[in-house]
Scaffold this active site. Structure first.
Site, PDB file in Angstrom:
ATOM      1  CG  ASP A 192      -0.198   1.934  -3.936  1.00  0.00           C
ATOM      2  OD1 ASP A 192       0.373   2.962  -3.629  1.00  0.00           O
ATOM      3  OD2 ASP A 192      -1.255   1.084  -3.994  1.00  0.00           O
ATOM      4  CG  ASP A 240      -1.773   1.380   1.836  1.00  0.00           C
ATOM      5  OD1 ASP A 240      -2.543   1.203  -0.314  1.00  0.00           O
ATOM      6  OD2 ASP A 240      -2.461   2.112   2.299  1.00  0.00           O
ATOM      7  CG  ASP A 285      -5.822   2.375  -0.527  1.00  0.00           C
ATOM      8  OD1 ASP A 285      -5.430   1.343  -0.785  1.00  0.00           O
ATOM      9  OD2 ASP A 285      -5.536   3.572  -0.476  1.00  0.00           O
ATOM     10  CG  ASP A 311      -3.977   3.653  -4.676  1.00  0.00           C
ATOM     11  OD1 ASP A 311      -2.942   2.513  -3.514  1.00  0.00           O
ATOM     12  OD2 ASP A 311      -3.624   4.485  -3.412  1.00  0.00           O
TER      13      ASP A 311
END
Length: 197
Positions: A68, A65, A90, A86
């Site tokens: 990236d 996380d 999340d 992304d």
């Protein structure tokens, strides 16, 4: 709090790692997918009662996380599509992790305490929605006491304490719920004031 105060510093510190991963042929999307897979594995471990393995896996999910974005920047592939992917990943990771905690509490307790992590998750989704909606309207809704980084750290503390005492796990969840609710109110009034200008 973290997003507003330390994000740029952390991004700069992981740039070399992002470059190294790009040299190995790893893409930002792969990192994002790995993060979701690890979150799911962590949730299964937590839900099945193995809090130690769940905590280790959850902490490990922080790496993909964190990296990236660095990989995307190093590869020159930063895009709105990647940012969208992304962000969705999340939210999915948040959902599966809190669902794992709810599953765990539903197995070991006879009361309705398994709804507490669901409530924290609902508050977290509200905070994320407020930011997304505000930004779509041209406002800045960042900030607050319990953003994603703080929730991640607090959940790690909750799981660590939960290894020794379910009561401590629940106590930290109550703190998370309270601070998440306060953050949602903070963001609401921040955007409300900005919209009046």
């Amino acid at each position: 709090m973290f997003d507003g105060n330390m994000r740029e510093q952390v991004d700069r510190s992981v740039q070399p790692i992002g470059s190294a991963l790009v040299a190995m042929g790893i893409t930002a999307d792969v990192m994002t997918i790995v993060g979701v897979a690890m979150s799911t594995a962590a949730a299964v471990m937590i839900g099945s009662g193995n809090l130690v393995a769940g905590l280790i896996l959850m902490v490990a999910t922080g790496l993909p996380d964190l990296l990236d974005g660095a990989v995307a920047k190093a590869a020159g592939t930063s895009s709105t599509r990647g940012a969208y992917f992304d962000s969705v990943a999340d939210r999915l990771s948040d959902i599966v992790l809190f669902s794992g905690v709810a599953w765990y509490l539903s197995d070991i307790r006879d009361d309705q305490m398994h709804m507490l992590p669901v409530a924290v998750m609902g508050g977290a989704l509200m905070i994320s929605y407020q930011r997304a909606k505000a930004e779509s309207l041209g406002f800045d809704a960042k900030g607050g006491l319990m953003e994603r980084a703080e929730r991640f750290i607090a959940l790690g503390v909750a799981l660590f304490l939960g290894i020794f005492s379910t009561t401590l796990l629940i106590a930290v969840l109550w703190v998370m719920f309270t601070l998440t609710a306060i953050t949602a109110v903070q963001r609401f009034f921040k955007v409300w004031k900005l919209s009046l200008i």
